[in-house]
Motif scaffolding. Sequence first.
Motif, PDB file in Angstrom:
ATOM      1  N   MET A 173      20.745  71.961  27.404  1.00 43.06           N
ATOM      2  CA  MET A 173      19.537  70.844  27.277  1.00 43.06           C
ATOM      3  C   MET A 173      18.580  71.091  25.934  1.00 43.06           C
ATOM      4  O   MET A 173      19.309  72.341  25.048  1.00 43.06           O
ATOM      5  N   ASN A 174      17.368  70.660  25.973  1.00 42.92           N
ATOM      6  CA  ASN A 174      16.651  70.516  24.911  1.00 42.92           C
ATOM      7  C   ASN A 174      15.103  70.989  24.657  1.00 42.92           C
ATOM      8  O   ASN A 174      14.617  71.084  25.832  1.00 42.92           O
ATOM      9  N   TYR A 175      14.289  71.543  24.010  1.00 40.84           N
ATOM     10  CA  TYR A 175      13.182  71.534  23.848  1.00 40.84           C
ATOM     11  C   TYR A 175      12.568  70.580  22.952  1.00 40.84           C
ATOM     12  O   TYR A 175      13.069  70.463  22.320  1.00 40.84           O
ATOM     13  N   TYR A 176      11.319  70.652  23.943  1.00 39.74           N
ATOM     14  CA  TYR A 176      10.984  68.634  23.198  1.00 39.74           C
ATOM     15  C   TYR A 176       8.798  69.434  23.337  1.00 39.74           C
ATOM     16  O   TYR A 176       8.624  70.332  24.347  1.00 39.74           O
ATOM     17  N   ILE A 177       8.434  69.355  22.534  1.00 43.05           N
ATOM     18  CA  ILE A 177       7.303  69.308  21.908  1.00 43.05           C
ATOM     19  C   ILE A 177       6.327  68.134  21.849  1.00 43.05           C
ATOM     20  O   ILE A 177       5.946  67.786  21.472  1.00 43.05           O
ATOM     21  N   LEU A 178       5.103  68.457  23.223  1.00 45.86           N
ATOM     22  CA  LEU A 178       4.646  67.460  23.437  1.00 45.86           C
ATOM     23  C   LEU A 178       2.883  67.847  22.702  1.00 45.86           C
ATOM     24  O   LEU A 178       2.186  69.119  23.087  1.00 45.86           O
ATOM     25  N   ASN A 179       2.779  66.654  22.237  1.00 49.55           N
ATOM     26  CA  ASN A 179       1.620  67.896  21.277  1.00 49.55           C
ATOM     27  C   ASN A 179       0.086  66.841  21.464  1.00 49.55           C
ATOM     28  O   ASN A 179       0.218  65.666  21.188  1.00 49.55           O
ATOM     29  N   TYR A 180      -0.904  67.405  21.174  1.00 54.15           N
ATOM     30  CA  TYR A 180      -1.915  66.574  22.023  1.00 54.15           C
ATOM     31  C   TYR A 180      -3.544  66.877  21.672  1.00 54.15           C
ATOM     32  O   TYR A 180      -3.489  67.808  21.191  1.00 54.15           O
ATOM     33  N   GLU A 191      16.867  67.910  29.064  1.00 50.11           N
ATOM     34  CA  GLU A 191      18.069  66.516  28.708  1.00 50.11           C
ATOM     35  C   GLU A 191      17.273  65.755  27.672  1.00 50.11           C
ATOM     36  O   GLU A 191      18.013  65.274  26.564  1.00 50.11           O
ATOM     37  N   ASN A 192      16.423  65.273  27.596  1.00 49.36           N
ATOM     38  CA  ASN A 192      15.604  64.391  26.204  1.00 49.36           C
ATOM     39  C   ASN A 192      14.034  64.295  26.590  1.00 49.36           C
ATOM     40  O   ASN A 192      13.767  65.076  27.564  1.00 49.36           O
ATOM     41  N   GLU A 193      13.647  63.657  25.626  1.00 50.57           N
ATOM     42  CA  GLU A 193      12.182  63.250  25.724  1.00 50.57           C
ATOM     43  C   GLU A 193      11.404  62.713  26.780  1.00 50.57           C
ATOM     44  O   GLU A 193       9.768  62.502  27.579  1.00 50.57           O
ATOM     45  N   GLN A 194      11.991  62.371  28.119  1.00 57.61           N
ATOM     46  CA  GLN A 194      11.396  61.319  29.007  1.00 57.61           C
ATOM     47  C   GLN A 194      10.676  62.202  29.853  1.00 57.61           C
ATOM     48  O   GLN A 194       9.496  61.765  30.251  1.00 57.61           O
TER      49      GLN A 194
END
Length: 96
Positions: free
Chosen positions: A1-8, A58-61
């Motif tokens: 698993m990966n981590y993704y940051i959503l920045n607003y 798993e991905n940025e989706q």
Amino acid sequence: MNYYILNYKLADNYLQDRGQYRAEHLGMAKEAAEKGKLVLGGALYEPADEAYLIFRSENEQTATAFAKNDPYVKNGLIKEWKVRKWNAVVGSRIEG
């Protein structure tokens, strides 16, 4: 698993206008958290000009789909958003 940051990047009217969309936004966030996809999220304090949501997937989706369906984004409370992979190396949920 990966981590993704959503920045607003929050619009100037964010604090004044978010009320009418807040329940739907928080509902989406709570659902993602219950599914183990959203790890942590919230806006910065004074000034409330940015928010960060950390996703585990798993991905940025997952993060991208959240942003595209978020009522804050759809109704102009977010002036810009982006997703970036985060190479987290230390923390309670990091797995080797």
